[in-house]
Design a protein around this motif. Structure first.
Motif, PDB file in Angstrom:
ATOM      1  N   GLU A  75       0.810  -1.213   0.000  1.00 13.47           N
ATOM      2  CA  GLU A  75       0.000   0.000   0.000  1.00 13.47           C
ATOM      3  C   GLU A  75       0.836   1.252   0.000  1.00 13.47           C
ATOM      4  O   GLU A  75       0.519   2.243  -0.669  1.00 13.47           O
ATOM      5  CB  GLU A  75      -0.897   0.015   1.221  1.00 13.47           C
ATOM      6  N   GLY A 196     -10.067   0.641  -3.690  1.00 13.23           N
ATOM      7  CA  GLY A 196      -9.050   0.438  -2.661  1.00 13.23           C
ATOM      8  C   GLY A 196      -8.418  -0.928  -2.802  1.00 13.23           C
ATOM      9  O   GLY A 196      -8.500  -1.573  -3.857  1.00 13.23           O
ATOM     10  N   GLN A 202     -11.792   1.131   0.092  1.00 12.13           N
ATOM     11  CA  GLN A 202     -12.214   2.537   0.155  1.00 12.13           C
ATOM     12  C   GLN A 202     -13.722   2.683   0.003  1.00 12.13           C
ATOM     13  O   GLN A 202     -14.204   3.779  -0.253  1.00 12.13           O
ATOM     14  CB  GLN A 202     -11.500   3.353  -0.926  1.00 12.13           C
ATOM     15  N   ASN A 224      -7.350  -2.266  -8.039  1.00 13.21           N
ATOM     16  CA  ASN A 224      -7.898  -1.067  -7.406  1.00 13.21           C
ATOM     17  C   ASN A 224      -8.326  -0.095  -8.502  1.00 13.21           C
ATOM     18  O   ASN A 224      -7.509   0.604  -9.084  1.00 13.21           O
ATOM     19  CB  ASN A 224      -6.818  -0.452  -6.507  1.00 13.21           C
TER      20      ASN A 224
END
Ligand code: GSH
Length: 281
Positions: A75, A196, A202, A224
């Motif tokens: 990430e 996300g 997300q 994503n």
């Protein structure tokens, strides 16, 4: 000669970085063991690493990171798909290359490890065979444009001009996007297009679908869509499905969260064949 070093934990990553010279070029290679395009890229990265001499302290370091095992590092470097290569210097991302593209990786190293020619790198030894390695046209998971810092840390004199991308007509762009999406939905037997990442969804719908897959120990690839507007909008039309998450199995759209729930209610063993046995605690 340098080698591709496997990083096995965040602590391992930090201590590895600490062994390097502050201005060292760090090449992070994110992969998953099950994604077919990563097999070729692993070989490419190992071959490239071996072309650079080992120095003390190292001025270039190649590390491989299992993107699923180390989600926090993934990430941090915005890994939206694998394979994914990040060129890093002094903690700054110089360039990211998403998808299986050996030539782009080699060119990026030529640019960013430019100082390497003064460090005794035999440029002619950078695998000539590699130029013959075709761009992986298999199930590439992503082909986002590289992120290039506005202030490249390498010596500008050694920078190689990148040829401008050919201008495509709208029809050609659309065809290219469709070709890309066709590959992307088959990038893994189970593909989740989500907002996300699994460890940091997300949106609540994506979070819930990740939870369902996790509960059932289903092995899946993810993309994503927030990291790529072309894929986000293109997939809606391609799939004839207006929202995310989207779950694709064997290249076919299953649907969003509601449909997956319905399928599971109708058949509790839905997608059971993609479940991996949990490790014994
Ligand atoms: N009921 C839907 C919920 C999904 C949904 O409504 N997603 C919205 C909000 S996260 C979406 O993707 N909108 C389109 C977009 O954001 O591009 C499902 O079953 O998956």
């Amino acid at each position: 000669m340098s080698a591709l070093t496997e990083i096995t934990s965040e602590a391992d990553f930090s201590s590895h970085l600490a062994t390097l010279s502050p201005s060292a070029l760090v090449v992070l290679y994110f992969y998953t063991p099950w994604a077919a395009p990563c097999t070729q890229m692993s070989a490419v990265l190992s071959a490239l690493a071996s072309q650079y001499p080992a120095t003390a302290p190292p001025t270039i370091s190649f590390v491989s990171i299992n993107a699923e095992e180390l989600p926090d590092i993934s990430e941090e470097y915005d890994v939206s798909a694998v394979p994914f290569v990040v060129c890093l210097r002094s903690g700054q991302v110089l360039e990211s290359i998403s998808g299986s593209d050996p030539i782009r990786v080699r060119n990026a190293l030529d640019r960013h490890a430019g100082a390497g020619s003064a460090d005794g790198v035999n440029r002619s030894a950078i695998p000539p065979a590699l130029s013959a390695v075709p761009r992986e046209d298999g199930p590439v998971m992503a082909t986002q444009p590289p992120v290039t810092s506005s202030t490249p840390a390498g010596p500008a004199a050694n920078a190689t001009a990148v040829p401008a991308a050919p201008t495509l007509t709208p029809e050609q762009s659309k065809e290219a996007l469709i070709a890309r999406l066709t590959e992307l939905v088959k990038a893994a037997p189970v593909m989740l297009f989500m907002k996300g990442t699994p460890s940091s969804p997300q949106c609540g719908f994506s979070r819930q679908l990740v939870g369902i897959l996790r509960e059932r120990s289903i092995k899946y690839g993810f993309f994503n869509i927030l990291a790529d507007e072309d894929v986000r909008q293109g997939l809606k039309e391609f799939a004839d499905w207006p929202t995310f998450p989207q779950l694709w199995v064997d290249g076919e759209l299953v649907g969003g969260l509601d449909i997956v729930r319905e399928e599971i209610n109708a058949d509790p063993d839905f997608m059971g064949q993609y479940s991996v046995s949990k490790p014994v605690a």
